[in-house]
Design a protein around this motif. Structure first.
Motif, PDB file in Angstrom:
ATOM      1  N   ASN A  77      64.210  42.641  39.016  1.00 36.96           N
ATOM      2  CA  ASN A  77      64.535  41.822  37.936  1.00 36.96           C
ATOM      3  C   ASN A  77      63.152  41.607  36.874  1.00 36.96           C
ATOM      4  N   ALA A  78      62.105  41.362  37.538  1.00 40.53           N
ATOM      5  CA  ALA A  78      60.846  41.228  36.836  1.00 40.53           C
ATOM      6  C   ALA A  78      60.432  42.333  36.092  1.00 40.53           C
TER       7      ALA A  78
ATOM      8  N   LYS B 185      65.649  39.288  48.782  1.00 43.78           N
ATOM      9  CA  LYS B 185      65.714  38.431  47.382  1.00 43.78           C
ATOM     10  C   LYS B 185      64.415  38.825  46.641  1.00 43.78           C
TER      11      LYS B 185
ATOM     12  N   GLN C 137      65.108  42.031  44.912  1.00 45.86           N
ATOM     13  CA  GLN C 137      65.906  41.976  43.803  1.00 45.86           C
ATOM     14  C   GLN C 137      65.107  41.198  42.742  1.00 45.86           C
ATOM     15  N   CYS C 138      64.197  40.193  43.108  1.00 47.64           N
ATOM     16  CA  CYS C 138      63.543  39.405  41.985  1.00 47.64           C
ATOM     17  C   CYS C 138      62.402  40.447  41.220  1.00 47.64           C
TER      18      CYS C 138
ATOM     19  N   SER D  93      58.089  34.719  36.102  1.00 44.50           N
ATOM     20  CA  SER D  93      57.565  35.227  37.418  1.00 44.50           C
ATOM     21  C   SER D  93      57.228  34.225  38.393  1.00 44.50           C
TER      22      SER D  93
ATOM     23  N   ASN E  20      59.468  32.432  40.089  1.00 46.23           N
ATOM     24  CA  ASN E  20      60.272  32.501  41.219  1.00 46.23           C
ATOM     25  C   ASN E  20      59.921  33.666  42.157  1.00 46.23           C
ATOM     26  N   LEU E  21      59.274  34.786  41.320  1.00 44.09           N
ATOM     27  CA  LEU E  21      58.889  35.899  42.171  1.00 44.09           C
ATOM     28  C   LEU E  21      57.653  35.386  43.201  1.00 44.09           C
TER      29      LEU E  21
ATOM     30  N   LEU F   7      58.971  33.275  45.987  1.00 49.23           N
ATOM     31  CA  LEU F   7      59.556  34.166  47.072  1.00 49.23           C
ATOM     32  C   LEU F   7      58.556  34.931  47.727  1.00 49.23           C
TER      33      LEU F   7
END
Length: 868
Positions: free
Chosen positions: A699-700, A692, A695-696, A464, A466-467, A470
């Motif tokens: 994905n999470a 992004k 999308q993230c 998480s 990267n989340l 972002l």
């Protein structure tokens, strides 16, 4: 009220908008009405209102009880197109001027106190300049006006057009700038002549003081160092250096002998000189006595200084010989030191080799002694050496017995394991069906767990971080977008006057037919040209562009416009620009410093005609000189504007002066376009980051589901493993495996025991045979062992002597090296002292040589005079 002959409040109404005349009897106050109007308009030449001072304008100069005079003029401001700037909201403008005897003079505009300059600007903006010499044409001046020369007529026209106001402001601004520049020059002169030299002087003094302080500290440190060095040197000189003392004594004795010889030579020379002087005195008369005495004195001084000079030269030669001797000694000492160092390295290598030989000899002696003790005790020359042969035989027989017992134990264990294994395999075969089902379930659970783990790893492991990054980036982009939007809003607020607001003149009106204000339909290529382009465009910058004249008429009649506008129909516009010959001539005259204004802007293709109409008939020049050359060129004759905004008309009109660049509409529009571009870029960047982020986040979310599935698979796998481990088939399988492992270990232990038994039996047989032959060979073995021990001890003693000898040689070599190092330092010090002495003596010899030459010249001159 109270003005000149009007003691009471008097109102003069009903002025005609076009023409007015005042008639009446003499002394009725006709001229005073005109004087009052000029008074309000701010006349400065009071002679035109027949007064010497403002107090004379008060009724009877205040002697009748009236102490103030005031005049008010009401202007009709109904026509807003001719209204002064800033007063469009007023239907009437009332300007009042009041003077008080002994008090102040003040103006009021619509009842509010105003500064005289504000009133003057108000009247100038509508071409009312009462101080214009042609504003009032009195009796007898009509003929003079008719006979005016062209420059005077031009001045009158400028006054009438209102441009003189700007010239006046320009002159005032130039005078102010000149005064300020004078003040700046005085300040610069003060800085250059007084302040900066003082600062530089103080900075230099500070630097000198810091250098002095640093040098003083360094001097004190070096002084202490020198004292310590001299102390150590003197101490060393006192403690040793007997050879140096002997050499110095011998030098002193030699110098004393030389001095004695020189003294004897000097005595002989003086005696000879005295004899010669006596002979000369007997020959010469009394007139030659003083000259002869002076020559004698010079001769003595010459001999004295010549002897001193010779002595110094001899001393220099002696010191140089000493330097050469010390240098030769140093060279020989360097060679000897190198050889001694090489010899020391060889001795160290030899000492290491002898120490190693001693160690080997001591080891051999210990072994020989152990062999001798074994032979003496009956252990013989074979076996372990420190044990007797009988003891070794007993140990070998015991090893055979242990190996036999281990082999039997391993055979029994293997037999037991084989028996247990047969029964366990029967039970395991009976429970194999149950075990197969559990194994299948376990394999299925393991496969499910592996698949869930692989899916989670393929999804990125559920990280998480990267989340979060972002989300932080998205927040930053939003702040940037808000700042850009705020900047655009502020600039739009500043340019609100360029908004063209209208209502649809008809139903389903196509608003794309209205293109907008000219200023918003273009962009400036270079912001530095904004002022010049704004001057070229003038009022056209605020005109509205539509597609046809029909649209324009509809807007004017039914568009409910909020302000007066000029409309440009695209189908009727005159899009002619400067000809190619004019552009070529401008390029030639300006050498590329004049550009057609149209080439400095960009726009959409559909409004090209509008831009040609607005910017196509003027050139923008680098400076005033270029603009003047282009504008008045016979092949151009077109308006030219400088980058600063000065306009040159080929008809002779020059417009320019101070301009507030901060209020440039085009500059603000350029800033607005830049801000809008930045806003679009910020929106695009924010959209990318938000995409992004979505999308993230997806994905999470998917990773969270996969983690839950993995946890569930791990839990199911753990339950199945516990069930398998607790099942009877699993326990039987583990028992079978354990029995098979024990069986293999027992077989392996039996094989190892058999091998050990064979080795021990062989050793026992060999020892038994050796014991049987030992009684016969004991004497010969004993003699051989004693001889070997004696030889070993002799070798040890010899090696110890060699080591001791090597250590002694190395110690002596080290002492010699240390002594050589001390001697080297002493030689170097002697060389340095000798070289310093040579330098000092050479300097003294040079000075003495100069002195000898000087005295010889004086002596020769005096002797020549005496001989003559």
């Amino acid at each position: 009220d109270g003005f000149k002959s009007y003691a009471q409040r008097t109102v003069v109404p009903a002025f005609d908008p076009l023409f007015n005349a005042i008639t009446g009897l003499n002394g009725s106050g006709k001229s005073n009405i005109l004087d009052s109007i000029c008074f309000v308009l701010g006349i400065t030449n009071l002679s035109q209102v027949r007064a010497a001072s403002l107090q004379e304008l008060v009724y009877k100069q205040g002697q009748a009880g009236v102490t103030k005079a005031s005049v008010s003029i009401t202007f009709n401001n109904a026509d807003k197109s001719r209204s002064p700037v800033g007063y469009e909201h007023c239907d009437q403008i009332i300007v009042t001027r009041q003077i008080v005897i002994g008090g102040r003079n003040k103006y009021l505009i619509n009842g509010h106190v105003a500064q005289p300059t504000r009133v003057q600007n108000l009247f100038h903006s509508v071409q009312l300049n009462v101080n214009n010499p042609h504003f009032l044409i009195m009796q007898g001046r009509v003929t003079k006006v008719l006979n005016m020369k062209p420059p005077e007529i031009l001045g009158m026209l400028e006054e009438a057009a209102g441009t003189r106001m700007y010239e006046t402001k320009k002159d005032a601004a130039l005078k102010t700038l000149e005064k300020k520049q004078t003040k700046v020059d005085e300040i610069d002169k003060l800085l250059e002549e007084d302040i900066l030299p003082t600062i530089e002087k103080l900075r230099k003094e500070r630097g000198d003081y810091m250098k002095w302080q640093l040098g003083n500290d360094s001097l004190e440190r070096l002084r202490r160092f020198c004292v310590a060095w001299e102390f150590s040197r003197c101490k060393e000189a006192v403690e040793g250096q007997s050879e140096g003392e002997t050499a110095v004594k011998s030098q002193l004795e030699e110098l004393d002998a030389r001095a004695h010889d020189r003294a004897a030579e000097g005595a002989d020379v003086e005696a000879e000189m005295k004899r010669i002087a006596e002979e000369k005195a007997s020959k010469a008369g009394g007139a030659m006595t003083s000259a002869s005495a002076e020559v004698d004195e010079l001769s003595k001084e010459l001999v004295k200084h010549t002897a001193a000079w010779t002595h110094k030269k001899d001393a220099v030669k002696a010191e140089k010989k000493n330097v050469e001797k010390f240098q030769k000694q140093a060279q020989k000492h360097e060679e000897a030191t190198a050889k001694e160092a090489e010899r020391l390295d060889q001795l160290a290598a030899e000492a290491d080799a002898r120490a190693e030989a001693l160690k080997d000899a001591e080891t051999a002696a210990e072994k020989a002694e152990i062999v001798l003790q074994g032979v003496q005790s009956g252990s013989g020359a074979g076996g372990d050496g420190d044990k007797s042969l009988q003891t070794q035989l007993t140990e070998a027989n015991a090893a055979v017995a242990d190996a036999t017992a281990a082999a039997k134990n391993a055979a029994l264990t293997a037999k037991h394991c084989e028996k247990e294994l047969v029964g366990a395999k029967k039970l395991f075969a009976a429970k194999e069906k149950e075990g197969a089902k559990l194994a299948k379930d376990l394999a299925s659970a393991e496969e499910t767990h592996a698949n869930a783990k692989a899916a989670l790893e393929a999804a990125g492991g559920g990280d998480s971080s990267n989340l979060d990054a972002l989300e932080a980036e998205c927040e930053t982009k939003r702040k940037i977008l808000d700042e850009a939007q705020e900047k655009v809003d502020v600039l739009n607020g500043h340019l609100a006057g360029l908004d063209f607001k209208f209502k649809d003149p008809e139903a389903k009106f196509d608003r794309s037919r209205v293109k907008g204000v000219v200023a918003k339909l273009m962009q400036v290529k270079d912001p530095a040209m904004s002022t010049a382009l704004e001057v070229v465009a003038g009022g056209k910058l605020y005109q509205v562009v539509v597609d046809t004249e029909v649209t324009g008429k509809a807007l004017l009649s039914k568009g409910q416009l909020q302000k007066r506008v000029t409309i440009i129909p695209l189908n009727k516009i005159d899009a002619r620009t400067c000809s190619n010959s004019q552009c070529a001539a401008a390029e030639r005259v300006s050498h590329g410093d004049a550009k057609l204004a149209l080439s400095l802007v960009t726009c959409d293709a559909e409004v090209d005609a509008v831009m040609a109409y607005v910017f196509g008939k003027a050139f923008v020049c680098k400076d005033a000189a270029t603009a003047r050359a282009v504008a008045f060129d016979k092949d151009v004759l077109t308006n030219c504007v400088t980058v600063e905004g000065d306009l040159l008309n080929p008809g002779g009109l020059l417009t320019g002066g101070s301009r507030n660049n901060g209020n440039s509409v085009l500059a603000k529009l350029h800033a607005l376009h830049s801000a809008e571009s930045a806003l679009e870029a910020a929106k695009t960047s924010l959209d990318e980051v938000e995409s992004k982020l979505k999308q993230c986040a997806a994905n999470a979310k998917a990773s969270a589901k996969l983690e839950a599935a993995l946890d569930q698979a791990e839990h199911a796998l753990g339950l199945i493993r516990q069930k398998c481990e607790g099942s009877e088939s699993h326990q039987l399988g583990e028992k079978v495996a354990k029995l098979e492992a024990d069986l293999a270990a027992a077989k392996e232990a039996g094989a190892a025991a058999d091998e050990k038994k064979a080795t021990a039996a062989t050793a026992a047989a060999s020892l038994k045979k050796e014991i049987e032959s030992f009684a016969k060979e004991r004497d010969s073995r004993l003699k051989a062992a004693e001889k070997a021990l004696k030889d070993a001890r002799t070798a040890v003693n010899k090696a110890r002597a060699d080591v001791k000898s090597a250590e002694g040689e190395m110690t002596a070599a080290r002492v010699e090296r240390e002594s050589a190092a001390a001697e080297k330092d002493a030689i170097a010090e002697n060389i340095a002292q000798a070289e310093a002495a040579v330098a000092e003596l050479e300097l003294e010899a040079a000075e003495l040589e100069k002195e000898v030459e000087r005295r010889r010249a004086a002596y020769d001159e005096m002797a020549a005079a005496l001989d003559a």
